[in-house]
Design a protein around this motif. Structure first.
Motif, PDB file in Angstrom:
ATOM      1  N   THR A   1     -31.693  -3.992  32.234  1.00 56.93           N
ATOM      2  CA  THR A   1     -32.574  -3.084  31.852  1.00 56.93           C
ATOM      3  C   THR A   1     -31.855  -1.777  32.974  1.00 56.93           C
ATOM      4  O   THR A   1     -32.554  -0.735  32.523  1.00 56.93           O
ATOM      5  N   THR A   2     -31.237  -2.260  34.427  1.00 58.82           N
ATOM      6  CA  THR A   2     -30.030  -0.394  34.604  1.00 58.82           C
ATOM      7  C   THR A   2     -28.497  -0.660  34.186  1.00 58.82           C
ATOM      8  O   THR A   2     -27.702   0.835  34.760  1.00 58.82           O
ATOM      9  N   ARG A   3     -28.437  -1.736  33.424  1.00 59.12           N
ATOM     10  CA  ARG A   3     -26.895  -2.107  32.772  1.00 59.12           C
ATOM     11  C   ARG A   3     -25.935  -1.883  34.110  1.00 59.12           C
ATOM     12  O   ARG A   3     -24.928  -1.028  33.913  1.00 59.12           O
ATOM     13  N   LYS A   4     -26.213  -2.747  34.610  1.00 56.85           N
ATOM     14  CA  LYS A   4     -24.823  -2.598  35.835  1.00 56.85           C
ATOM     15  C   LYS A   4     -24.780  -4.224  36.410  1.00 56.85           C
ATOM     16  O   LYS A   4     -25.780  -5.123  35.781  1.00 56.85           O
TER      17      LYS A   4
ATOM     18  N   GLN B   1     -15.746  -8.594  45.038  1.00 60.28           N
ATOM     19  CA  GLN B   1     -16.821  -8.028  44.654  1.00 60.28           C
ATOM     20  C   GLN B   1     -16.195  -6.071  43.455  1.00 60.28           C
ATOM     21  O   GLN B   1     -17.107  -4.968  43.717  1.00 60.28           O
ATOM     22  N   ASP B   2     -16.583  -6.852  42.742  1.00 59.26           N
ATOM     23  CA  ASP B   2     -16.486  -5.708  41.628  1.00 59.26           C
ATOM     24  C   ASP B   2     -17.873  -5.688  40.905  1.00 59.26           C
ATOM     25  O   ASP B   2     -19.210  -6.726  40.978  1.00 59.26           O
ATOM     26  N   ARG B   3     -18.685  -4.902  40.899  1.00 59.87           N
ATOM     27  CA  ARG B   3     -19.662  -4.319  40.467  1.00 59.87           C
ATOM     28  C   ARG B   3     -19.386  -3.212  39.948  1.00 59.87           C
ATOM     29  O   ARG B   3     -18.525  -1.987  39.321  1.00 59.87           O
ATOM     30  N   GLY B   4     -20.739  -2.269  38.928  1.00 63.87           N
ATOM     31  CA  GLY B   4     -20.297  -1.463  38.026  1.00 63.87           C
ATOM     32  C   GLY B   4     -21.797  -1.410  37.239  1.00 63.87           C
ATOM     33  O   GLY B   4     -22.790  -1.551  37.067  1.00 63.87           O
ATOM     34  N   LYS B   5     -21.494  -1.117  36.002  1.00 62.81           N
ATOM     35  CA  LYS B   5     -22.229  -0.435  35.347  1.00 62.81           C
ATOM     36  C   LYS B   5     -21.969  -0.494  34.113  1.00 62.81           C
ATOM     37  O   LYS B   5     -20.278  -0.637  33.897  1.00 62.81           O
ATOM     38  N   TYR B   6     -22.606  -0.971  32.514  1.00 59.91           N
ATOM     39  CA  TYR B   6     -21.621  -0.937  31.363  1.00 59.91           C
ATOM     40  C   TYR B   6     -21.917   0.259  30.514  1.00 59.91           C
ATOM     41  O   TYR B   6     -23.778  -0.536  30.749  1.00 59.91           O
ATOM     42  N   ALA B   7     -21.767   0.211  29.480  1.00 57.62           N
ATOM     43  CA  ALA B   7     -22.018   0.619  28.399  1.00 57.62           C
ATOM     44  C   ALA B   7     -23.338  -0.313  27.150  1.00 57.62           C
ATOM     45  O   ALA B   7     -24.207  -0.601  26.956  1.00 57.62           O
TER      46      ALA B   7
END
Length: 78
Positions: free
Chosen positions: A44-47, A55-61
């Motif tokens: 829902t937040t595309r994370k 600790q690889d974190r981020g957003k995706y398309a």
């Protein structure tokens, strides 16, 4: 499109991509899914949070793009 329809579409996108690539996905909460025991995705937040390597974190398309990034062997040629 309502927020509930957007949420449902984001979840279906993730489930379709996992099925296409043959990846196991489990629902931890209504907003958090774990793919192959190594990648947490919040559609829902595309994370995402990949905890196999630090600790690889981020957003995706798209769900497909993040799955291809972390599981290239499973996604190759599909």
């Amino acid at each position: 499109m309502t927020k509930y329809e957007r949420r449902a579409e984001a979840i279906w996108e993730l489930q379709r991509a996992c099925q296409r690539f043959g990846l196991h996905v489990e629902e931890l909460t209504p907003y958090q899914f774990r793919v192959m025991g190594a990648l947490d995705i919040y559609p829902t937040t595309r994370k995402y949070h990949y905890f196999e390597v630090g600790q690889d974190r981020g957003k995706y398309a798209t769900a497909e793009s993040v799955l291809r990034r972390f599981f290239p062997g499973a996604c190759h040629g599909k």
